[in-house]
Scaffold this active site. Structure first.
Site, PDB file in Angstrom:
ATOM      1  N   GLU A  92     -50.240  51.115 -76.140  1.00  0.00           N
ATOM      2  CA  GLU A  92     -48.752  51.147 -76.168  1.00  0.00           C
ATOM      3  C   GLU A  92     -48.323  52.770 -76.598  1.00  0.00           C
ATOM      4  O   GLU A  92     -47.592  53.010 -77.465  1.00  0.00           O
ATOM      5  CB  GLU A  92     -47.934  50.262 -76.993  1.00  0.00           C
ATOM      6  CG  GLU A  92     -48.009  48.900 -76.481  1.00  0.00           C
ATOM      7  CD  GLU A  92     -47.012  47.948 -77.367  1.00  0.00           C
ATOM      8  OE1 GLU A  92     -46.397  47.041 -76.572  1.00  0.00           O
ATOM      9  OE2 GLU A  92     -47.040  48.066 -78.431  1.00  0.00           O
ATOM     10  N   GLU A 111     -49.000  42.195 -71.865  1.00  0.00           N
ATOM     11  CA  GLU A 111     -48.478  41.468 -73.304  1.00  0.00           C
ATOM     12  C   GLU A 111     -47.403  40.882 -72.770  1.00  0.00           C
ATOM     13  O   GLU A 111     -46.362  41.368 -72.212  1.00  0.00           O
ATOM     14  CB  GLU A 111     -48.297  42.129 -74.199  1.00  0.00           C
ATOM     15  CG  GLU A 111     -49.483  42.912 -74.778  1.00  0.00           C
ATOM     16  CD  GLU A 111     -49.331  43.489 -76.235  1.00  0.00           C
ATOM     17  OE1 GLU A 111     -48.003  43.620 -76.767  1.00  0.00           O
ATOM     18  OE2 GLU A 111     -50.152  44.322 -76.722  1.00  0.00           O
TER      19      GLU A 111
END
Length: 609
Positions: free
Chosen positions: A182, A257
């Site tokens: 991320e 995710e």
């Protein structure tokens, strides 16, 4: 003799076949619309499960549950601060044996998605970074700063030695490897990303690499040649449009995710999401041929002192609970929930023709231990040994201490009153005068000051400071030093001449306990021995206690805190023994407590103000 020769040849042939099967290389590749495994389209149905959050002895049981829900893949981070706890000292043993975790997944018929980025977030202490990085001069994490890159490269090379041979293109079961984590939510330096890729390749990760980010940040992290994946988005049309826009109009499409629930932090309500809100979304994603990794499939427990914390300038410091139940399909103890069953029903609809899921194993047995007497104890203040002395207070990092507690001591001239202020306290302090508690300060509540009235004479001022977890997300990653990080002021004057005592509690077995110690108003360690004729999962009920840590047979079970929402600590059957068991409690606020009980069920949703 001839018959024995045939038998020997058969055994040798079978062994050769088995060895060849273990080393057989698969071809895992990308098409314009899907993943391709050995020439056939392949949909990844993955669930996240972190090896340090599950007792090693229970890994296989959790993997069997994954297969029973319909997963074909397990996702896991690799945690730098576990594997290099001190600079240059690596540990891949015991519950840190990620190689065995991956091997076991293969034995259970599961592929693995590996996430060895030095930064993991994961509600994990310092986002996975080892504390000692903060002692490296001018080091800046997630940057091109030279010292950071050196430490990063040394670490990823060690990880590569362990895990690169287990990639699918080398005969293993690791399908993909994630670069960084991320990063688009943190920065947008494509040169830094390219260095990441280079490090991974040099470490031996020569298979399929990918990046993943929330939809709004994904462009910051996209690097040409790496598969972009999205987090937190489950609308098939939006997923495909986003990925195609970054990937020259091509797929495949991977939701790296997918969040069927959320995590908890101390003092806030327990997070739950009904399965019905997500089963339809899972159905639509799989119907569209999109691969998915649910975060979490099984959260488990963040044991020891490894929880992280959130912090923003607009919100208080939020240390996370030890329970990482996450309202996941598999609960903290590894049992199927209603969410598990609903997701299984969805996945079953999308299985290849003729494929049938294994039966769901029955729930694990549980028990309640009615009473555990804590018959010996010691004051934590009596454990202090040789101090480190300094004019001003030193941080955990100054003391080369990673986690646990530091005891600060100095003397004051009594006979006056004033405000005691701990500048930049991190994170929780118990203030004592002449050995007795007079107050606590809590960073969550922006508390750093306490009014004191000192009796006459020389007064011993003790301040016990607990590291409640370093920030694991956002721009404050390098503002993570612990302890009293600035100075102490009393009645307008700076307090000097400090003694610091390290209390990391890494090896609780060395503590010497006494049969009877009067508690007084001071933090204590208490020990009990209890006998069991059978073992089963149980949950230690800490709802009548104050704040502290529990060890079972040498295993740190995590923190408890009466403010909730978590009021129990999971005690896995794998760490209990038939016969005598030892339990130790470090209690800060209610040292008069003498007895423990356990329950057959957890309490994760009781907030007390």
């Amino acid at each position: 003799m001839r018959f024995k020769g045939y038998i020997l040849l058969a055994i040798l042939f079978f062994s050769f076949q088995q060895s060849f099967a273990q080393q057989a290389k698969h071809i895992f590749a990308l098409s314009d619309s899907s993943f391709v495994l050995d020439g056939k389209p392949f949909v990844i149905i993955s669930g996240e499960m972190h090896y340090p959050r599950v007792p090693r002895e229970a890994w296989r049981q959790r993997m069997k549950m994954a297969k029973a829900m319909g997963l074909n893949t397990i996702g896991t981070y690799v945690f730098w601060n576990l594997h290099e706890p001190q600079k240059g000292k690596f540990d891949f043993t015991g519950n840190n044996d990620v190689v065995e975790f991956v091997k076991m997944a293969k034995e259970e018929g599961l592929w693995v998605i590996l996430r060895p980025s030095p930064y993991v977030c994961a509600e994990w202490e310092f986002g996975g970074y080892p504390y000692w990085l903060q002692n490296e001069k001018d080091l800046i994490v997630r940057s091109k700063e030279s010292q950071y890159l050196k430490e990063y490269q040394d670490y990823i090379k060690e990880v590569g030695k362990q895990l690169a041979p287990m990639q699918v293109n080398h005969g293993g079961n690791i399908l993909m490897v994630q670069v960084e984590n991320e990063y688009g939510s943190y920065g947008s330096d494509k040169e830094y990303l390219a260095i990441n890729e280079k490090f991974f390749r040099e470490a031996g990760f020569d298979g399929l690499l990918y990046t993943c980010d929330p939809a709004g940040d994904i462009a910051n992290d996209h690097l040409a040649g790496l598969l972009p994946a999205v987090n937190g988005l489950d609308d098939p049309g939006k997923v495909k449009k986003l990925i195609k826009g970054l990937n020259d109009g091509k797929g495949p499409f991977f939701i790296a995710e997918w969040y069927p629930a959320w995590f908890d932090w101390w003092g806030a309500p327990h997070h739950t999401v009904p399965a019905a809100e997500y089963s339809g979304k899972l159905d639509s994603v799989l119907a569209a041929g999109i691969s998915i990794n649910m975060y979490m499939f099984h959260g488990g427990t963040t044991r020891g002192f490894m929880n992280g914390a959130n912090y923003k300038t607009t919100s208080p410091y939020e240390p996370q609970t030890s329970s990482y139940d996450y309202d996941a399909p598999l609960d903290e103890a590894g049992n199927a929930t209603s969410k598990f069953m609903e997701f299984r029903n969805v996945i079953q609809k999308h299985l290849p023709a003729g494929e049938v899921l294994p039966d769901v194993p029955t729930a694990k047995p549980v028990m309640a231990i009615p009473s555990i007497s804590l018959s010996s104890s010691v004051k934590i203040g009596d454990l202090l040994t040789a101090p480190v002395k300094n004019i001003s207070p030193l941080t955990f990092e100054d003391l080369k201490q990673d986690y646990g507690f530091v005891w600060y001591r100095t003397t004051l001239t009594g006979g006056k009153a004033g405000m005691l202020k701990l500048k930049d306290l991190r994170d929780y302090a118990m203030v004592m005068l002449n050995g007795k508690r007079v107050g606590t300060l809590d960073r969550r509540l922006n508390q750093d000051s306490l009014m004191l009235t000192l009796p006459k004479g020389k007064i011993t001022l003790d301040i016990l400071v607990e590291n409640l977890g370093r920030i694991n997300f956002g721009k404050f990653l390098l503002q993570n030093k612990k302890g009293i990080t600035e100075k102490v002021v009393f009645a307008g004057n700076e307090v000097k001449n400090w003694e610091m005592y390290s209390l990391p509690f890494t090896d609780i077995s060395k503590v010497q306990f006494k049969p009877v110690v009067q508690p007084g108003n001071t933090p204590m360690l208490k020990k009990g021995i209890f006998k069991l004729g059978q073992v089963a999962d149980t949950y230690l009920d800490m709802s009548s206690w104050g704040k502290g840590v529990v060890w079972l047979n040498g295993h740190n079970l995590g923190r408890y805190w009466g403010i909730g929402p978590q009021q129990t600590l999971y005690m896995p059957a794998e760490w209990l023994k038939i016969g005598n068991n030892e339990i130790i409690v470090a209690e800060l606020l209610q040292p008069e407590q003498q007895e423990l009980h356990s329950l057959e069920h957890p309490i994760l949703d009781a907030v007390k103000k």
